[in-house]
Design a protein around this motif. Structure first.
Motif, short mmCIF file in Angstrom:
data_model
loop_
_atom_site.label_atom_id
_atom_site.label_comp_id
_atom_site.label_asym_id
_atom_site.label_seq_id
_atom_site.Cartn_x
_atom_site.Cartn_y
_atom_site.Cartn_z
N VAL A 18 12.86 11.84 10.05
CA VAL A 18 13.39 10.56 9.57
C VAL A 18 12.62 9.40 10.20
O VAL A 18 12.24 8.45 9.52
N SER A 19 12.38 9.51 11.51
CA SER A 19 11.65 8.43 12.20
C SER A 19 10.27 8.23 11.60
O SER A 19 9.82 7.10 11.40
N ARG A 20 9.60 9.34 11.30
CA ARG A 20 8.25 9.22 10.73
C ARG A 20 8.29 8.65 9.32
O ARG A 20 7.41 7.89 8.92
N GLY A 21 9.32 9.05 8.58
CA GLY A 21 9.49 8.49 7.23
C GLY A 21 9.64 6.98 7.30
O GLY A 21 8.99 6.24 6.54
N ILE A 22 10.46 6.52 8.23
CA ILE A 22 10.66 5.07 8.41
C ILE A 22 9.36 4.43 8.86
O ILE A 22 8.99 3.34 8.41
N ALA A 23 8.65 5.13 9.76
CA ALA A 23 7.39 4.56 10.29
C ALA A 23 6.36 4.39 9.18
O ALA A 23 5.66 3.37 9.13
N VAL A 24 6.27 5.39 8.28
CA VAL A 24 5.32 5.29 7.17
C VAL A 24 5.69 4.10 6.27
O VAL A 24 4.83 3.28 5.90
N GLY A 25 6.97 4.00 5.96
CA GLY A 25 7.45 2.87 5.15
C GLY A 25 7.16 1.54 5.82
O GLY A 25 6.72 0.59 5.18
N SER A 26 7.39 1.49 7.14
CA SER A 26 7.15 0.24 7.89
C SER A 26 5.68 -0.12 7.87
O SER A 26 5.33 -1.30 7.72
N PHE A 27 4.81 0.89 8.01
CA PHE A 27 3.37 0.62 7.98
C PHE A 27 2.99 0.03 6.63
O PHE A 27 2.27 -0.98 6.57
N LEU A 28 3.47 0.67 5.56
CA LEU A 28 3.11 0.18 4.23
C LEU A 28 3.69 -1.22 3.99
O LEU A 28 3.03 -2.08 3.40
N THR B 216 22.32 -3.61 8.03
CA THR B 216 21.04 -3.40 8.73
C THR B 216 19.97 -3.04 7.71
O THR B 216 20.15 -2.12 6.91
N LEU B 217 18.89 -3.78 7.77
CA LEU B 217 17.74 -3.49 6.90
C LEU B 217 16.78 -2.62 7.69
O LEU B 217 16.40 -2.97 8.82
N ILE B 218 16.45 -1.48 7.12
CA ILE B 218 15.69 -0.47 7.86
C ILE B 218 14.22 -0.48 7.45
O ILE B 218 13.90 -0.48 6.26
N GLY B 219 13.36 -0.45 8.46
CA GLY B 219 11.92 -0.29 8.21
C GLY B 219 11.35 -1.33 7.28
O GLY B 219 11.47 -2.54 7.53
N GLU B 220 10.74 -0.84 6.18
CA GLU B 220 10.00 -1.77 5.31
C GLU B 220 10.91 -2.75 4.58
O GLU B 220 10.43 -3.74 4.02
N GLU B 221 12.22 -2.49 4.57
CA GLU B 221 13.14 -3.45 3.94
C GLU B 221 13.04 -4.82 4.60
O GLU B 221 13.26 -5.84 3.97
N GLU B 222 12.70 -4.80 5.90
CA GLU B 222 12.56 -6.07 6.63
C GLU B 222 11.48 -6.94 5.98
O GLU B 222 11.64 -8.15 5.85
N TYR B 223 10.39 -6.30 5.57
CA TYR B 223 9.26 -7.05 5.02
C TYR B 223 9.49 -7.48 3.57
O TYR B 223 8.77 -8.33 3.06
N ALA B 224 10.43 -6.81 2.91
CA ALA B 224 10.62 -7.08 1.48
C ALA B 224 11.37 -8.38 1.23
O ALA B 224 11.46 -8.84 0.09
N VAL C 102 3.99 2.38 -4.77
CA VAL C 102 3.00 3.33 -5.29
C VAL C 102 2.27 3.99 -4.11
O VAL C 102 2.04 5.19 -4.10
N GLY C 103 1.98 3.16 -3.10
CA GLY C 103 1.36 3.69 -1.88
C GLY C 103 2.23 4.76 -1.23
O GLY C 103 1.72 5.77 -0.74
N LYS C 104 3.53 4.52 -1.27
CA LYS C 104 4.46 5.50 -0.68
C LYS C 104 4.40 6.83 -1.43
O LYS C 104 4.45 7.91 -0.82
#
Lengths: 211, 278
Positions: free
Chosen positions: A180-190, B219-227, B247-249
């Motif tokens: 899960v952490s890596r999934g979030i990390a990949v999303g965060s990077f993108l 709570t906005l998680i991960g890339e949601e913050e940037y959106a 698409v990158g995902k």
């Protein structure tokens, strides 16, 4: 023009830094170092502007005798006395460093220790098993907590089947949790990359004071 | 990024392909960057040409911003938005300014007191400009008060003590914690919960997410913050960048799947792993 110049500067700088540090031979033409020195210089100038701004804001509070104005007096006294003292004796002076070491680390440690109490109250809220998901999370959390203390090993020894409580804990932490952490990390990077591209392309303009 | 910078600085030996630094992942990283840039360019151009863009899925945390400000307005209390660590060169700051502009504009329209607690002196100056611009867009430049942006030096616990103190004294009706937080996330969000504020958090730090999820309403998680910038502005070109990201995902998911299959078939000859390390 006022709008285009900052965008062009941002894009050109970003492209130069990207190519000269990440891809081509390190320190190609020394541009990254030059940009960094420019940034440091601007930061040093801003430090003085920050002091001037603090003086203006807190000076106004003191003049108007606003609520807690005495804290503003204290802040300005500490800020100027410590800064001037540091400029006179240098930042390696024993007395100068003593003031910092005698006050700041103990205060920081005190604040950090308080996190334990906040953790307790947050755990109380988090560990209410209202849904299946919450119950599953609570079960995992309780398992990991118990397996981290000696009683966990007493209940199910790490030398027995599946490595005991500690073995299951390690699996929870290193398999589902890591996935899960890596999934979030990949999303965060993108997400971060997309944001940076928006800045390079001049689509994100809030920082330039534009809507 | 900093890891790559450090690795690039220490890189020795013969450059890869004659031009790339001798760092693991330099070539594959470059190719990934090019693919993502081309994708973004394509979708931004498509949006500019007026082609329909898919809608961004509902993000409860972002939809709740209006509700939180509305509540603060009804209660006659303030709205706090804060970040400690982000400097002007940090991507989190750019995400933060997306939220800040939107929240400040709404607060100006509803005549609700808005407060930003900044932990970086350069960011504080930009924050002030962003908020002033938002007030101007709302047609209320006069509503901007000098204490709207409060700079507190970003030392972790000094900043946290100051922010927690402000929360306790001023009891805002809504708090927003946007960006990269460390252990202070627990203190801030719990103090916010104690005063009964609606709390919205957005972070990419997986270590702090559980604390925010436990104590905050949204709570906005991960890339949601940037959106947020794209989601809140509803501008098609910004939405295009989010589509490119998605698409990158999908591409990343395919690469991961191929990597898993290659690892299962022959761990020594895992071409995906070798390709990514090049």
């Amino acid at each position: 023009m006022k709008r285009q110049v900052p965008i062009i500067l941002t894009t050109v700088t970003a492209v130069i830094v990207f190519f000269s540090i990440i891809l081509f031979k390190p320190d190609a033409a020394g541009w990254p170092g030059k940009f960094d020195r420019m940034r440091q210089f601007m930061a040093a100038v801003m430090m003085f502007m920050g002091m001037a701004n603090m003086t203006r804001v807190h000076g106004s509070v003191i003049r108007k005798k606003d609520r807690n104005w005495m804290f503003s007096v204290w802040l300005l006294v500490i800020m100027y006395v410590y800064a001037i003292f540091g400029l006179i004796v240098g930042n390696t002076n024993t007395t100068y460093r003593w003031f910092y070491n005698a006050f700041i680390p103990p205060i920081n440690a005190t604040m950090y220790a308080m996190v334990a109490f906040y953790l307790t109250s947050a755990s109380f809220k988090a560990f209410r098993a209202r849904t299946v998901d919450a119950a599953l999370m609570m079960a995992c959390a309780v398992w990991v907590m118990i397996s981290n203390v000696p009683v966990g090993d007493m209940l199910w020894s790490s030398e027995s089947w599946l490595g005991g409580m500690a073995g299951v804990r390690d699996w929870i932490v290193s398999v589902p949790n890591s996935a899960v952490s890596r999934g979030i990390a990949v999303g965060s990077f993108l997400g971060g990359f997309a944001t940076q591209l928006r800045i390079f392309l001049g689509l994100e303009r809030r920082h330039l004071g534009q809507g | 990024m900093s890891t790559l910078l450090a690795a690039a600085a220490e890189a020795q030996g013969v450059p890869r392909w004659g031009i790339f630094v001798d760092v693991e992942g330099a070539v594959s990283g470059f190719i990934t960057a090019v693919i993502l840039t081309v994708l973004t360019w394509y979708f931004v151009t498509a949006a500019r040409a007026g082609r329909p863009m898919p809608e961004i899925r509902k993000l409860a945390g972002l939809d709740a911003i209006d509700e939180a400000i509305g509540r603060a307005t009804e209660m006659g209390r303030s709205v706090f938005l804060a970040n400690r660590t982000a400097g002007v060169g940090n991507v989190h700051s750019f995400a933060l300014w997306g939220y800040m502009g939107y929240v400040a504009k709404l607060c100006a329209q509803y005549d609700t007191h808005f407060v930003n607690i900044a932990g970086d002196y350069l960011a504080a100056a930009v924050n002030e400009e962003v908020i002033k611009q938002a007030y101007l867009e709302a047609g209320r430049p006069d509503a901007f008060k000098p204490d709207t942006v409060r700079y507190v030096p970003g030392d972790q616990w000094a900043w946290t003590s100051a922010a927690a103190g402000m929360l306790k004294r001023e009891r805002p009706a809504a708090t927003m914690w946007i960006g990269y937080f460390y252990a202070e996330s627990m203190t801030l969000s719990e103090v916010g919960a104690q005063i009964g504020a609606i709390q919205i958090a957005a972070t990419t730090n997986t270590a702090q997410l559980p604390f925010f999820i436990a104590s905050c309403d949204y709570t906005l998680i991960g890339e949601e913050e940037y959106a947020a910038g794209a989601y809140l502005s509803k501008e098609p070109m910004l939405t295009g960048t989010i589509v490119a990201e998605d698409v990158g995902k999908v591409i990343v998911a395919i690469v991961v799947l191929l990597g898993v299959i290659a690892q299962l078939v022959s761990p020594e000859a895992n071409f995906v792993s070798k390709m990514l390390q090049f």
